[in-house]
Design a protein around this motif. Structure first.
Motif, PDB file in Angstrom:
ATOM      1  N   GLY A 106       0.831  -1.185   0.000  1.00 18.95           N
ATOM      2  CA  GLY A 106       0.000   0.000   0.000  1.00 18.95           C
ATOM      3  C   GLY A 106       0.873   1.245   0.000  1.00 18.95           C
ATOM      4  O   GLY A 106       2.089   1.164   0.175  1.00 18.95           O
ATOM      5  N   PRO A 107       0.270   2.429  -0.162  1.00 19.43           N
ATOM      6  CA  PRO A 107       1.024   3.683  -0.208  1.00 19.43           C
ATOM      7  C   PRO A 107       1.514   4.156   1.161  1.00 19.43           C
ATOM      8  O   PRO A 107       2.383   5.024   1.238  1.00 19.43           O
ATOM      9  N   GLY A 108       0.942   3.600   2.238  1.00 22.90           N
ATOM     10  CA  GLY A 108       1.383   3.953   3.581  1.00 22.90           C
ATOM     11  C   GLY A 108       0.495   4.982   4.257  1.00 22.90           C
ATOM     12  O   GLY A 108      -0.220   5.749   3.591  1.00 22.90           O
ATOM     13  N   THR A 109       0.556   4.992   5.575  1.00 19.65           N
ATOM     14  CA  THR A 109      -0.161   5.978   6.376  1.00 19.65           C
ATOM     15  C   THR A 109       0.763   6.423   7.511  1.00 19.65           C
ATOM     16  O   THR A 109       1.439   5.605   8.132  1.00 19.65           O
ATOM     17  N   GLN A 110       0.781   7.730   7.756  1.00 17.02           N
ATOM     18  CA  GLN A 110       1.714   8.298   8.731  1.00 17.02           C
ATOM     19  C   GLN A 110       1.151   8.161  10.148  1.00 17.02           C
ATOM     20  O   GLN A 110      -0.008   8.514  10.403  1.00 17.02           O
ATOM     21  N   VAL A 111       1.991   7.681  11.048  1.00 22.01           N
ATOM     22  CA  VAL A 111       1.672   7.644  12.478  1.00 22.01           C
ATOM     23  C   VAL A 111       2.723   8.475  13.195  1.00 22.01           C
ATOM     24  O   VAL A 111       3.923   8.226  13.056  1.00 22.01           O
ATOM     25  N   THR A 112       2.253   9.461  13.945  1.00 22.86           N
ATOM     26  CA  THR A 112       3.155  10.316  14.703  1.00 22.86           C
ATOM     27  C   THR A 112       2.748  10.292  16.175  1.00 22.86           C
ATOM     28  O   THR A 112       1.590  10.576  16.493  1.00 22.86           O
ATOM     29  N   VAL A 113       3.701   9.943  17.038  1.00 26.77           N
ATOM     30  CA  VAL A 113       3.439   9.880  18.475  1.00 26.77           C
ATOM     31  C   VAL A 113       4.246  10.990  19.141  1.00 26.77           C
ATOM     32  O   VAL A 113       5.478  10.996  19.079  1.00 26.77           O
ATOM     33  N   SER A 114       3.538  11.913  19.758  1.00 20.44           N
ATOM     34  CA  SER A 114       4.205  13.046  20.399  1.00 20.44           C
ATOM     35  C   SER A 114       4.547  12.712  21.853  1.00 20.44           C
ATOM     36  O   SER A 114       3.807  12.000  22.536  1.00 20.44           O
ATOM     37  N   SER A 115       5.660  13.263  22.313  1.00 19.70           N
ATOM     38  CA  SER A 115       6.104  12.990  23.691  1.00 19.70           C
ATOM     39  C   SER A 115       5.548  14.014  24.663  1.00 19.70           C
ATOM     40  O   SER A 115       4.936  14.994  24.264  1.00 19.70           O
TER      41      SER A 115
END
Length: 115
Positions: A106-115
């Motif tokens: 697949g093209p991908g999906t962004q996951v961002t986890v903030s601290s």
């Protein structure tokens, strides 16, 4: 060749949860082994979790006990439930379908986890 589309990524705080979905275009989805990979900036793509045609699963050590992969063959979909997220889980998450020597991403999906 099967087409894949991921969804469910986003921005979440440390300790939060996200559920990724990957929808496949083919009704023969049940024949495919499925997996989730991720790639962080400057790093190689790595296996996160995989599920076989028969439902057997395996996980990277870094996500064991926090992530769960599942599939719903009736919906031609595979899911990744991600709990207790950490900043080091930040990456683009990709879905992979594999059948013999054939594979589709697949093209991908962004996951961002903030601290």
């Amino acid at each position: 060749q099967v087409q894949l589309v991921e969804s469910g990524g986003g921005l979440v705080q440390t300790g939060g949860s996200l559920r990724l979905s990957c929808a496949a275009s083919q009704s023969t989805f049940s024949n495919y082994a499925m997996a989730w990979y991720r790639q962080a900036p400057g790093k190689q793509r790595e296996l996160v979790a995989a599920v076989t045609r028969g439902g057997a699963t395996n996980y990277a050590d870094s996500v064991k006990g926090r992530f769960t992969i599942s599939r719903d063959n009736a919906k031609n979909s595979v899911f990744l439930q991600m709990n207790s997220l950490k900043p080091e889980d930040t990456a683009v998450y990709y879905c992979l379908a594999k059948l013999g020597h054939l594979s589709s991403w697949g093209p991908g999906t962004q996951v961002t986890v903030s601290s």
